[in-house]
Write a protein that holds these residues in place. Structure first.
Motif, PDB file in Angstrom:
ATOM      1  N   SER A 119       7.949  44.657 -61.169  1.00 21.22           N
ATOM      2  CA  SER A 119       8.614  43.540 -60.499  1.00 21.22           C
ATOM      3  C   SER A 119       9.744  43.977 -59.566  1.00 21.22           C
ATOM      4  O   SER A 119      10.325  43.127 -58.878  1.00 21.22           O
ATOM      5  N   LEU A 120      10.062  45.253 -59.529  1.00 20.11           N
ATOM      6  CA  LEU A 120      11.227  45.701 -58.767  1.00 20.11           C
ATOM      7  C   LEU A 120      11.256  45.232 -57.302  1.00 20.11           C
ATOM      8  O   LEU A 120      12.331  44.862 -56.803  1.00 20.11           O
ATOM      9  N   PRO A 121      10.138  45.228 -56.567  1.00 21.13           N
ATOM     10  CA  PRO A 121      10.212  44.732 -55.185  1.00 21.13           C
ATOM     11  C   PRO A 121      10.707  43.291 -55.120  1.00 21.13           C
ATOM     12  O   PRO A 121      11.478  42.928 -54.220  1.00 21.13           O
ATOM     13  N   ILE A 122      10.285  42.477 -56.070  1.00 19.56           N
ATOM     14  CA  ILE A 122      10.711  41.071 -56.106  1.00 19.56           C
ATOM     15  C   ILE A 122      12.191  40.977 -56.441  1.00 19.56           C
ATOM     16  O   ILE A 122      12.940  40.206 -55.823  1.00 19.56           O
ATOM     17  N   LEU A 123      12.616  41.758 -57.422  1.00 19.87           N
ATOM     18  CA  LEU A 123      14.016  41.723 -57.840  1.00 19.87           C
ATOM     19  C   LEU A 123      14.935  42.184 -56.721  1.00 19.87           C
ATOM     20  O   LEU A 123      16.040  41.660 -56.549  1.00 19.87           O
ATOM     21  N   ILE A 124      14.480  43.161 -55.948  1.00 19.71           N
ATOM     22  CA  ILE A 124      15.267  43.651 -54.820  1.00 19.71           C
ATOM     23  C   ILE A 124      15.386  42.576 -53.743  1.00 19.71           C
ATOM     24  O   ILE A 124      16.466  42.362 -53.167  1.00 19.71           O
ATOM     25  N   ILE A 125      14.294  41.881 -53.470  1.00 17.83           N
ATOM     26  CA  ILE A 125      14.330  40.793 -52.485  1.00 17.83           C
ATOM     27  C   ILE A 125      15.364  39.742 -52.886  1.00 17.83           C
ATOM     28  O   ILE A 125      16.176  39.292 -52.067  1.00 17.83           O
ATOM     29  N   ASN A 126      15.355  39.372 -54.151  1.00 11.35           N
ATOM     30  CA  ASN A 126      16.234  38.293 -54.606  1.00 11.35           C
ATOM     31  C   ASN A 126      17.667  38.742 -54.877  1.00 11.35           C
ATOM     32  O   ASN A 126      18.522  37.904 -55.169  1.00 11.35           O
ATOM     33  N   ASN A 127      17.922  40.039 -54.763  1.00 13.14           N
ATOM     34  CA  ASN A 127      19.274  40.543 -55.005  1.00 13.14           C
ATOM     35  C   ASN A 127      19.954  40.996 -53.720  1.00 13.14           C
ATOM     36  O   ASN A 127      20.976  41.669 -53.758  1.00 13.14           O
TER      37      ASN A 127
END
Length: 254
Positions: A119-127
């Motif tokens: 999920s890291l790409p998603i978490l980076i987008i939202n952070n």
């Protein structure tokens, strides 16, 4: 509390709930349901904690939700009314008195860790603050659509094939399965590379490549293709199928 730590705790609680469900239901294959739905949980949890509630966050949240809900429904229908999946049943028999302890750590906690990494790409987008949608988002969505097509159509084709009593004892070698021995796995991996492409517009996004690399390694080397190939080897048709058909990337028959 730290953004990533909070999301880790959410996943920890989530996987513990599914472990309890597995004990009550006496079947560990509920972990397959937990897999896809876990991405929905962490994706929207991270969005609610996001910096700017961006269109990119909504976009990836929608893509992940569509993928995960389709997968969960497919797995539920596949397992409904059947005994525990052969993989988990084998572990239940082999682990003996250590079954519950090993299930907790080797199935549920490990799955939570892998889910977080993917999920890291998603978490980076939202952070991060997100620029406007652009070419990378378009390319990422196209890659995701290709992956979703292969995974969903591959699953539908296989389900129909298995339901036909005339195909008992045969291998699925038609449709997408004529171009790759694992169209659904190819589709899942491709979809996550599409999500990573979308994240490339965000600062520090290269770190997110851990996500698609993790799912690619799992599918190709650990829990996906190796286990299924081992099972398929028991079928007398497999030698010809293996010789003629690409393992992973769709290609014409050899």
């Amino acid at each position: 509390m730290n953004y990533f730590l909070t999301l880790s705790l959410i996943l920890f609680v989530y996987m513990n709930l599914w472990f309890v469900i597995s004990v009550i239901k006496k079947r560990n294959d509920v972990a397959d349901l937990a897999w896809g739905l876990g991405f929905v949980v962490i994706t929207w949890a991270s969005f609610l904690m996001s910096v700017d509630f961006s269109l990119r966050g909504i976009l990836v949240g929608t893509l992940v939700s569509v993928w995960a809900l389709r997968l969960a429904i497919h797995i539920y229908k596949r397992n409904k009314g059947k005994t525990e999946d052969y993989r988990y049943l084998t572990w239940r028999q082999n682990w003996g008195k250590w079954f519950y302890l090993r299930s907790y750590f080797q199935v549920y906690i490990l799955q939570g860790i892998l889910l977080f990494l993917i999920s890291l790409p998603i978490l980076i987008i939202n952070n991060n603050l997100n620029p406007d949608l652009g070419l990378l988002d378009f390319l990422g969505v196209i890659i995701w659509i290709i992956g979703f097509y292969f995974e969903s159509v591959g699953d539908i084709e296989l389900s129909r094939f298995i339901k036909n009593p005339k195909n008992k004892g045969k291998l699925m070698r038609e449709g997408l399965w004529a171009y790759t021995r694992h169209p659904n796995y190819f589709g899942e991996v491709t979809g996550w590379w599409g999500i990573w492409f979308i994240s490339l517009a965000v600062s520090n996004s290269l770190f997110g490549i851990i996500g698609p690399l993790t799912i690619t390694f799992l599918i190709l080397k650990v829990s996906g293709i190796p286990l299924l190939e081992k099972k398929m080897e028991q079928n007398p048709e497999f030698a010809d199928y293996k010789r003629e058909t690409s393992l992973f990337i769709p290609w014409s028959k050899r």
